[in-house]
Structure formats: C-alpha cells, structure tokens
Design a protein around this motif. Structure first.
Motif, PDB file in Angstrom:
ATOM      1  N   ASP A 172     -39.863  22.376 -26.162  1.00 32.34           N
ATOM      2  CA  ASP A 172     -40.842  21.896 -27.135  1.00 32.34           C
ATOM      3  C   ASP A 172     -41.032  22.856 -28.293  1.00 32.34           C
ATOM      4  O   ASP A 172     -40.999  22.465 -29.463  1.00 32.34           O
ATOM      5  N   TRP A 173     -41.264  24.149 -27.972  1.00 30.84           N
ATOM      6  CA  TRP A 173     -41.618  25.055 -29.068  1.00 30.84           C
ATOM      7  C   TRP A 173     -40.444  25.384 -29.983  1.00 30.84           C
ATOM      8  O   TRP A 173     -40.647  25.615 -31.176  1.00 30.84           O
ATOM      9  N   PRO A 174     -39.150  25.396 -29.525  1.00 33.89           N
ATOM     10  CA  PRO A 174     -38.068  25.551 -30.505  1.00 33.89           C
ATOM     11  C   PRO A 174     -38.019  24.390 -31.508  1.00 33.89           C
ATOM     12  O   PRO A 174     -37.733  24.599 -32.689  1.00 33.89           O
ATOM     13  N   VAL A 175     -38.319  23.165 -31.028  1.00 29.85           N
ATOM     14  CA  VAL A 175     -38.373  22.021 -31.949  1.00 29.85           C
ATOM     15  C   VAL A 175     -39.472  22.234 -32.976  1.00 29.85           C
ATOM     16  O   VAL A 175     -39.274  22.012 -34.180  1.00 29.85           O
ATOM     17  N   GLN A 176     -40.646  22.674 -32.513  1.00 30.37           N
ATOM     18  CA  GLN A 176     -41.759  22.895 -33.432  1.00 30.37           C
ATOM     19  C   GLN A 176     -41.453  24.028 -34.417  1.00 30.37           C
ATOM     20  O   GLN A 176     -41.787  23.938 -35.602  1.00 30.37           O
ATOM     21  N   ALA A 177     -40.821  25.098 -33.914  1.00 29.52           N
ATOM     22  CA  ALA A 177     -40.497  26.223 -34.793  1.00 29.52           C
ATOM     23  C   ALA A 177     -39.543  25.792 -35.889  1.00 29.52           C
ATOM     24  O   ALA A 177     -39.718  26.156 -37.065  1.00 29.52           O
ATOM     25  N   LEU A 178     -38.525  25.022 -35.546  1.00 32.84           N
ATOM     26  CA  LEU A 178     -37.575  24.537 -36.552  1.00 32.84           C
ATOM     27  C   LEU A 178     -38.256  23.579 -37.524  1.00 32.84           C
ATOM     28  O   LEU A 178     -37.973  23.594 -38.727  1.00 32.84           O
ATOM     29  N   GLY A 179     -39.167  22.754 -37.009  1.00 31.52           N
ATOM     30  CA  GLY A 179     -39.898  21.848 -37.898  1.00 31.52           C
ATOM     31  C   GLY A 179     -40.775  22.592 -38.882  1.00 31.52           C
ATOM     32  O   GLY A 179     -40.922  22.173 -40.042  1.00 31.52           O
ATOM     33  N   ASN A 180     -41.335  23.730 -38.442  1.00 33.50           N
ATOM     34  CA  ASN A 180     -42.209  24.510 -39.334  1.00 33.50           C
ATOM     35  C   ASN A 180     -41.456  25.131 -40.502  1.00 33.50           C
ATOM     36  O   ASN A 180     -42.048  25.434 -41.537  1.00 33.50           O
ATOM     37  N   VAL A 181     -40.145  25.347 -40.332  1.00 27.91           N
ATOM     38  CA  VAL A 181     -39.354  25.936 -41.413  1.00 27.91           C
ATOM     39  C   VAL A 181     -39.314  25.005 -42.623  1.00 27.91           C
ATOM     40  O   VAL A 181     -39.305  25.453 -43.779  1.00 27.91           O
ATOM     41  N   LEU A 236     -26.670  24.000 -32.936  1.00 25.88           N
ATOM     42  CA  LEU A 236     -25.399  24.525 -32.460  1.00 25.88           C
ATOM     43  C   LEU A 236     -25.307  24.513 -30.933  1.00 25.88           C
ATOM     44  O   LEU A 236     -24.218  24.647 -30.377  1.00 25.88           O
ATOM     45  N   GLY A 237     -26.421  24.363 -30.262  1.00 24.72           N
ATOM     46  CA  GLY A 237     -26.412  24.294 -28.804  1.00 24.72           C
ATOM     47  C   GLY A 237     -27.758  24.713 -28.251  1.00 24.72           C
ATOM     48  O   GLY A 237     -28.626  25.203 -28.980  1.00 24.72           O
ATOM     49  N   PRO A 238     -27.935  24.462 -26.957  1.00 22.59           N
ATOM     50  CA  PRO A 238     -27.030  23.835 -25.995  1.00 22.59           C
ATOM     51  C   PRO A 238     -27.095  22.310 -26.084  1.00 22.59           C
ATOM     52  O   PRO A 238     -27.933  21.774 -26.817  1.00 22.59           O
ATOM     53  N   PRO A 239     -26.253  21.589 -25.324  1.00 23.81           N
ATOM     54  CA  PRO A 239     -26.219  20.121 -25.419  1.00 23.81           C
ATOM     55  C   PRO A 239     -27.560  19.467 -25.114  1.00 23.81           C
ATOM     56  O   PRO A 239     -27.919  18.458 -25.741  1.00 23.81           O
ATOM     57  N   GLU A 240     -28.311  20.015 -24.147  1.00 21.72           N
ATOM     58  CA  GLU A 240     -29.595  19.395 -23.810  1.00 21.72           C
ATOM     59  C   GLU A 240     -30.586  19.489 -24.966  1.00 21.72           C
ATOM     60  O   GLU A 240     -31.470  18.642 -25.106  1.00 21.72           O
ATOM     61  N   PHE A 241     -30.429  20.513 -25.831  1.00 23.41           N
ATOM     62  CA  PHE A 241     -31.314  20.616 -26.974  1.00 23.41           C
ATOM     63  C   PHE A 241     -30.921  19.597 -28.046  1.00 23.41           C
ATOM     64  O   PHE A 241     -31.777  19.048 -28.734  1.00 23.41           O
ATOM     65  N   VAL A 242     -29.632  19.349 -28.175  1.00 22.06           N
ATOM     66  CA  VAL A 242     -29.171  18.300 -29.097  1.00 22.06           C
ATOM     67  C   VAL A 242     -29.821  16.972 -28.723  1.00 22.06           C
ATOM     68  O   VAL A 242     -30.367  16.256 -29.573  1.00 22.06           O
ATOM     69  N   ALA A 243     -29.775  16.633 -27.426  1.00 19.74           N
ATOM     70  CA  ALA A 243     -30.359  15.376 -26.967  1.00 19.74           C
ATOM     71  C   ALA A 243     -31.874  15.371 -27.163  1.00 19.74           C
ATOM     72  O   ALA A 243     -32.473  14.337 -27.505  1.00 19.74           O
ATOM     73  N   TYR A 244     -32.502  16.538 -26.979  1.00 20.46           N
ATOM     74  CA  TYR A 244     -33.952  16.620 -27.102  1.00 20.46           C
ATOM     75  C   TYR A 244     -34.395  16.408 -28.545  1.00 20.46           C
ATOM     76  O   TYR A 244     -35.365  15.695 -28.814  1.00 20.46           O
ATOM     77  N   VAL A 245     -33.686  17.032 -29.485  1.00 18.96           N
ATOM     78  CA  VAL A 245     -34.007  16.853 -30.907  1.00 18.96           C
ATOM     79  C   VAL A 245     -33.796  15.396 -31.319  1.00 18.96           C
ATOM     80  O   VAL A 245     -34.593  14.829 -32.069  1.00 18.96           O
ATOM     81  N   ARG A 246     -32.729  14.787 -30.812  1.00 16.05           N
ATOM     82  CA  ARG A 246     -32.467  13.373 -31.131  1.00 16.05           C
ATOM     83  C   ARG A 246     -33.609  12.490 -30.622  1.00 16.05           C
ATOM     84  O   ARG A 246     -34.064  11.574 -31.319  1.00 16.05           O
ATOM     85  N   GLU A 247     -34.082  12.786 -29.417  1.00 17.55           N
ATOM     86  CA  GLU A 247     -35.193  12.010 -28.847  1.00 17.55           C
ATOM     87  C   GLU A 247     -36.455  12.159 -29.682  1.00 17.55           C
ATOM     88  O   GLU A 247     -37.165  11.176 -29.956  1.00 17.55           O
ATOM     89  N   TRP A 248     -36.744  13.407 -30.107  1.00 17.75           N
ATOM     90  CA  TRP A 248     -37.900  13.638 -30.971  1.00 17.75           C
ATOM     91  C   TRP A 248     -37.760  12.861 -32.278  1.00 17.75           C
ATOM     92  O   TRP A 248     -38.709  12.238 -32.743  1.00 17.75           O
ATOM     93  N   GLY A 249     -36.575  12.933 -32.874  1.00 18.76           N
ATOM     94  CA  GLY A 249     -36.348  12.254 -34.141  1.00 18.76           C
ATOM     95  C   GLY A 249     -36.551  10.751 -34.025  1.00 18.76           C
ATOM     96  O   GLY A 249     -37.190  10.125 -34.890  1.00 18.76           O
ATOM     97  N   GLU A 250     -36.022  10.162 -32.955  1.00 22.48           N
ATOM     98  CA  GLU A 250     -36.173   8.715 -32.760  1.00 22.48           C
ATOM     99  C   GLU A 250     -37.639   8.346 -32.563  1.00 22.48           C
ATOM    100  O   GLU A 250     -38.096   7.301 -33.036  1.00 22.48           O
ATOM    101  N   ARG A 251     -38.376   9.202 -31.884  1.00 21.19           N
ATOM    102  CA  ARG A 251     -39.792   8.932 -31.660  1.00 21.19           C
ATOM    103  C   ARG A 251     -40.559   8.938 -32.980  1.00 21.19           C
ATOM    104  O   ARG A 251     -41.428   8.089 -33.222  1.00 21.19           O
ATOM    105  N   PHE A 252     -40.230   9.896 -33.863  1.00 19.94           N
ATOM    106  CA  PHE A 252     -40.909   9.953 -35.160  1.00 19.94           C
ATOM    107  C   PHE A 252     -40.528   8.772 -36.048  1.00 19.94           C
ATOM    108  O   PHE A 252     -41.353   8.262 -36.805  1.00 19.94           O
ATOM    109  N   VAL A 253     -39.280   8.350 -35.971  1.00 22.19           N
ATOM    110  CA  VAL A 253     -38.870   7.179 -36.754  1.00 22.19           C
ATOM    111  C   VAL A 253     -39.633   5.950 -36.294  1.00 22.19           C
ATOM    112  O   VAL A 253     -40.120   5.151 -37.105  1.00 22.19           O
ATOM    113  N   ARG A 254     -39.766   5.789 -34.975  1.00 19.14           N
ATOM    114  CA  ARG A 254     -40.512   4.635 -34.458  1.00 19.14           C
ATOM    115  C   ARG A 254     -41.970   4.682 -34.907  1.00 19.14           C
ATOM    116  O   ARG A 254     -42.604   3.650 -35.107  1.00 19.14           O
ATOM    117  N   ALA A 255     -42.501   5.902 -35.064  1.00 18.86           N
ATOM    118  CA  ALA A 255     -43.901   6.028 -35.463  1.00 18.86           C
ATOM    119  C   ALA A 255     -44.154   5.509 -36.866  1.00 18.86           C
ATOM    120  O   ALA A 255     -45.299   5.178 -37.211  1.00 18.86           O
TER     121      ALA A 255
END
Length: 338
Positions: free
Chosen positions: A278-287, A294-313
């Motif tokens: 959660d907090w790496p996503v928030q830190a990158l968003g704050n930039v 660049l990795g790891p794969p589970e973070f790629v999927a996590y960011v994609r999930e966050w992005g889709e959730r915001f688009v739906r919002a």
C-alpha cells in the motif's frame, strides 16, 4: 587516576548506560574509592544531573528523570529532535543501526521530563500517519521495554493478541526486534513457560517489576530469526520504479520511504522495501509524475488493480445514481457529499 573533569564525564556516561549501579562496582569501574565516588556524584548534582542514592543491600546510584533536562547536554528542542530521529533510525533499513539507535533513544528519554516525552509521541504519531501500514508505538513503551531488556529485569504488561481480549503477562525480556516496519519483543513468558514474541503496538501498561533474572538460552539463532519463525512477520517486498522526474524532486517527496538513484537529469530509480504494497503505491502517487514499475510482478498487478479502481470511481454506477436521486450527492458535482 584520571583528572576530576574526565572522571566526572566517565561517571556520567556509566550512569546513562545502566539503570542502577552498586556503589562498590561503580567505584571499581572508575578506579577510585567510594569516598571519591560520593564527591563526584555530588559534583554531578551541582551541575543539575538528578543522581539518586539508595541504601541497603540493593542500594546504589541511579540517574533519574528530572524536572528539567540536565544542563550542558541538549536543549529541549534538540532532545526532542534526537529522540524522534533515533526512533526513526531504529526502524531504518541500515544494517546495524537499530541497536545503536535504541541505545541513544534510551539514554535521552531516561532523563527526559514527562511533558517532553508527550511532545515526542505527538511528533512521532504525526510522522507515522503518512504511512498507515506502520503501527504506532509510543516512546514510553519503547524505552520501558528497552530498559528492561538492558537491565535483565522482569516486565509486566497487558497484551491484546489478534482477535482476543487483553491478558496480563509477566515476562523475562530478551531483545527488541524491528521487522516489517513493526516492533517486536522477544521474551520468555513466565505464565505459559515458553518463549513468545509480542508486537509492541498491542502492548500497554508496561512496567518493570524490580525482579532481576538470569538470561535463558533462546531457542533460535537470534531474536530476529525467532520472530520470523513464529510466523507473524510477512515477507517484505522490494519495489523498484523508474520515475520520470528529477532525483532531487523525488527525494523531497518520497526519499524518506526509500533510496533514490539518479538516471539522468529528468529521471531516477526509486527503491522501497515494505511488508505492505500500500505505502509504495501512495509514495509514488505523492510524487505526482509518470513512472514505470520495474518489479516485482506482484507490485505490477497491485498498481494495475489500484488504477482500475480509480478509473471505476470516475464512472458513476447504479449506487451513485440512486444517491443522486435521494439527494445525498450534489448533481452538478457527483464527488461532493452534503
């Protein structure tokens, strides 16, 4: 024999590194008679250091909290800054920093008046709020437990395990461990007659009992290995992202959460380690800049999930339309709740 000034400083250092010293042992460490030791203690008191003397078989000398900070060390703001900084350094990813930082924190807080301790807690809570994945541990709990470990003194506290009512515990504290941005106490539980690890954010009312103990052999390579073996620490993720923004800008907004390596004038690589994604996503968003994971794969999927959730919002669904019909949301601004 050392001169009076250097010996007095040595005495002060010894008093700060142990909760209580027997008079004979302290005099031997300084290489002086007990009469000279008493004169040196009086000299420290004249300088404003609150050295308490107790008599009897368990008597000795102890540096106690005072009404104000002792002179010639730190002013109040400097002491608060040091306590907060050492608390953050103790949780850092710098190898070998934890033990040194907690020793420094313990020395400062040991002579800090309660009103300054409260200010330290307020500041640390404000800093922690930027990272909701990190539980809050007050400076009083941290230093009380650290001192009990240092002094090999039994500790009592109330502990609320996950999903259970709080229970009273009496333990022989062994070591403090920081893993996954959480604090743990490794201790021998006298009630359950077994070794346990306790999360400090679930621990309240910690107080030393005054009873000393002989350390037991830990059934693990070290305290950190014991906590990991207990299964309570999630494996950390090391996240890397190429951020399309100058390194200086990224350090300002997210540098406290990870390491920033400059690629060129307009981009850098941000590396963060956390047990939560959660907090790496928030830190990158704050930039506030474009970035590539660049990795790891589970973070790629996590960011994609966050992005889709915001688009739906941004696309009102049936629930949003019903809220508009019932007057709960401003029709001209679907994001504004009355």
């Amino acid at each position: 024999m050392a001169n009076t000034s250097s010996r007095t400083l040595r005495l002060l250092s010894l008093l700060q590194t142990h909760r209580r010293w027997a008079g004979g042992e302290l005099a031997d460490r300084l290489g002086v008679s007990e009469r000279t030791l008493r004169r040196d203690v009086d000299r420290l008191r004249e300088l404003g250091y609150p050295v308490h003397t107790s008599r009897g078989t368990d008597g000795g000398y102890q540096l106690a909290p005072g009404a104000v900070l002792p002179p010639l060390l730190l002013d109040e703001d400097e002491a608060i800054a040091l306590a907060v900084g050492m608390g953050e350094a103790a949780r850092s990813a710098i190898t070998g920093m934890e033990a040194s930082a907690i020793r420094a924190l313990t020395k400062v807080v040991q002579v800090m008046p309660p009103r300054l301790r409260r200010r330290v807690d307020v500041l640390r809570e404000a800093m922690v709020s930027a990272s909701p994945a990190e539980p809050v541990v007050t400076v009083d709990v941290l230093t009380t437990v650290a001192q009990a470990c240092r002094d090999e003194e039994r500790l009592c506290f109330s502990y609320a395990a996950r999903g259970r009512e709080p229970s009273s515990r009496e333990v022989e504290p062994h070591r403090l461990v920081t893993l996954g941005r959480r604090w743990y106490l490794v201790a021998y539980d006298l009630t359950r007659q077994d070794w346990r690890s306790f999360r400090l954010d679930r621990l309240t009312g910690a107080r030393p009992t005054g009873a000393r103990f002989r350390p037991r052999d830990l059934p693990a390579r070290d305290a950190a290995a014991f906590v990991k073996a207990a299964g309570g620490v999630p494996e950390p993720h090391t996240v890397k992202a190429l951020v399309h923004a100058p390194a200086a800008r990224v350090r300002t907004t997210a540098g406290q959460w990870g390491m920033v390596e400059e690629v060129d004038d307009h981009s850098c690589v941000l590396t963060m380690t956390s047990s939560s994604l959660d907090w790496p996503v928030q830190a990158l968003g704050n930039v506030g800049a474009e970035f590539e994971v660049l990795g790891p794969p589970e973070f790629v999927a996590y960011v994609r999930e966050w992005g889709e959730r915001f688009v739906r919002a941004t696309s009102p669904g049936p629930a949003s339309r019903r809220a508009v019909q019932h007057g709960q949301v401003d029709q001209e601004d679907p994001g504004a709740t009355r």
